[in-house]
Write a protein that holds these residues in place. Structure first.
Motif, mmCIF file in Angstrom:
data_model
loop_
_atom_site.group_PDB
_atom_site.id
_atom_site.type_symbol
_atom_site.label_atom_id
_atom_site.label_comp_id
_atom_site.label_asym_id
_atom_site.label_seq_id
_atom_site.Cartn_x
_atom_site.Cartn_y
_atom_site.Cartn_z
ATOM 1 N N UNK A 1 0.821 -1.206 0.000
ATOM 2 C CA UNK A 1 0.000 0.000 0.000
ATOM 3 C C UNK A 1 0.857 1.259 0.000
ATOM 4 N N UNK A 2 1.992 1.211 0.720
ATOM 5 C CA UNK A 2 2.880 2.373 0.766
ATOM 6 C C UNK A 2 3.427 2.681 -0.623
ATOM 7 N N UNK A 3 3.839 1.649 -1.351
ATOM 8 C CA UNK A 3 4.386 1.834 -2.692
ATOM 9 C C UNK A 3 3.352 2.461 -3.626
ATOM 10 N N UNK A 4 2.132 1.946 -3.581
ATOM 11 C CA UNK A 4 1.079 2.503 -4.437
ATOM 12 C C UNK A 4 0.752 3.934 -4.030
ATOM 13 N N UNK A 5 0.761 4.209 -2.729
ATOM 14 C CA UNK A 5 0.469 5.562 -2.258
ATOM 15 C C UNK A 5 1.517 6.547 -2.746
ATOM 16 N N UNK A 6 2.782 6.142 -2.726
ATOM 17 C CA UNK A 6 3.839 7.012 -3.259
ATOM 18 C C UNK A 6 3.592 7.294 -4.743
ATOM 19 N N UNK A 7 3.192 6.254 -5.475
ATOM 20 C CA UNK A 7 2.873 6.456 -6.885
ATOM 21 C C UNK A 7 1.729 7.424 -7.087
ATOM 22 N N UNK A 8 0.703 7.335 -6.241
ATOM 23 C CA UNK A 8 -0.437 8.261 -6.340
ATOM 24 C C UNK A 8 0.024 9.699 -6.144
ATOM 25 N N UNK A 9 0.819 9.921 -5.098
ATOM 26 C CA UNK A 9 1.255 11.282 -4.785
ATOM 27 C C UNK A 9 2.095 11.857 -5.918
ATOM 28 N N UNK A 10 3.042 11.067 -6.396
ATOM 29 C CA UNK A 10 3.928 11.555 -7.461
ATOM 30 C C UNK A 10 3.138 11.806 -8.744
ATOM 31 N N UNK A 11 2.254 10.878 -9.111
ATOM 32 C CA UNK A 11 1.493 11.018 -10.356
ATOM 33 C C UNK A 11 0.566 12.224 -10.314
ATOM 34 N N UNK A 12 -0.156 12.399 -9.197
ATOM 35 C CA UNK A 12 -1.080 13.537 -9.099
ATOM 36 C C UNK A 12 -0.323 14.857 -9.065
ATOM 37 N N UNK A 13 0.837 14.878 -8.396
ATOM 38 C CA UNK A 13 1.639 16.103 -8.383
ATOM 39 C C UNK A 13 2.122 16.448 -9.792
#
Length: 359
Positions: A64-76
């Motif tokens: 979940x942490x890995x996917x969350x990092x991807x979400x933050x980076x992609x949305x930014x």
């Protein structure tokens, strides 16, 4: 077996199991003779003594942490190369995949926070105002705060994320505060009622903060063993209720709404801050909510910082003393939480102890 199906349907609505799992689990349980009996009082007791009853359910694993990092980076990145309105469809698409289908908890929290940030930015842009400051009590403030319970409430209805419900409730509390101030301004004929009557504003703010805390306790008392989504909603509400209580009390004490400048310069009032934080810590011990305690520690640090600044200590010295004081308090509470809680709980009536998480 209707009773068993109702239980599985309720578990699916609460987000405990997926819909496909509920459909497959029902015939599996029936085939093995599982039946629903009248619940025994023993079922309401913990199977083993609690060593930690406040592990957030959204902390599950590094996946979940890995996917969350991807979400933050992609949305930014999307926010930077496209317009602000391109972020909302991306949040919805990600929520459909990661929340509705895969039911990932930490990404659901990240998407909810992203939606809250998007709502704040969009509302400020629509109202031609600044994100840094929106004056309370005016039309702009009412329209600005109204956006949060509406947008996040719709998000909760679609995806049942506990944080979305908590933010909806907190946003509704702020809207209620705005409406009360508008009504008082209209009744008194004073368009700047909240500016000219700061005492009344502080009292209303305290009432809203107490109401928020009471609502958090309502969710908490439904699940004293912290096993359902009610506990998650209570966790986020407590996280918002503690600073709301702290700063409304500071405001009532005359600390200009609890701003950093006031905490740094009015040393004779900082004991009010410390006493309030200690009271919040005692409440946190009783209800077994470390989040409730943690959210007041930063303000406690500012208060201690203000006290030492009025003394003879040099700049570098009182900053380090402040850090040391707050750190010692955190360590004492963190390492001695369970013994301290048992000490406090023994002095409460039995009726109250039975409704709270076991010590």
């Amino acid at each position: 077996m209707p009773e068993l199906k109702l239980i599985l349907d309720e578990a699916e609505r609460e987000g405990i199991i997926a819909r496909q799992a509920a459909d497959r689990l029902l015939p599996f349980l029936i085939a093995r003779g599982v039946k629903v009996d009248q619940p025994s009082p023993e079922l309401h007791r913990p199977l083993a003594p609690f060593s930690d009853t406040e592990t957030p359910s959204f902390v599950r694993g590094f996946h979940d942490v890995l996917i969350t990092i991807g979400i933050i980076v992609a949305l930014a990145g999307l926010w930077g190369i496209a317009s602000i309105y391109a972020v909302l469809p991306a949040i919805v698409v990600l929520a459909e995949v990661l929340v509705r289908r895969q039911r990932l908890a930490l990404p659901a929290v990240a998407l909810t926070i992203a939606l809250a940030v998007w709502t704040a930015s969009s509302a400020a842009q629509w109202l031609d105002d600044s994100l840094s400051f929106v004056a309370i009590g005016g039309n702009v403030a009412l329209q600005y705060t109204l956006a949060f319970p509406v947008v996040l409430g719709l998000f909760y209805l679609l995806y049942r994320v506990p944080l979305a419900l908590a933010l909806t409730i907190m946003g509704a509390a702020v809207v209620f505060l705005q409406l009360v101030l508008r009504a008082l301004g209209w009744l008194t004929g004073d368009p700047l009622f909240e500016v000219n009557h700061p005492l009344v504003l502080s009292i209303i703010a305290i009432a809203c903060a107490v109401g928020l805390f009471a609502l958090a306790m309502t969710f908490d008392l439904r699940d004293p063993l912290r096993r359902t989504v009610n506990s998650d909603v209570a966790f986020w509400l407590h996280l918002g209720a503690a600073p709301a209580l702290l700063y409304s009390v500071i405001s009532l004490a005359g600390l200009s709404g609890g701003t950093l400048a006031a905490l740094q310069t009015v040393s004779f009032r900082t004991p009010v801050v410390i006493a309030t934080v200690i009271a919040l810590m005692l409440i946190g011990l009783v209800i077994d909510r470390r989040a409730f305690v943690t959210s007041g520690l930063v303000s406690l640090g500012f208060a201690v910082y203000g006290i030492f600044r009025q003394g003879d200590a040099r700049v570098d010295t009182y900053i380090y003393i402040t850090l040391l004081t707050v750190g010692v308090i955190v360590l004492v509470i963190g390492t001695g939480w369970m013994p301290l809680r048992r000490f406090v709980m023994r002095r409460l009536p039995v009726a109250i102890q039975e409704k709270l998480p076991p010590a």
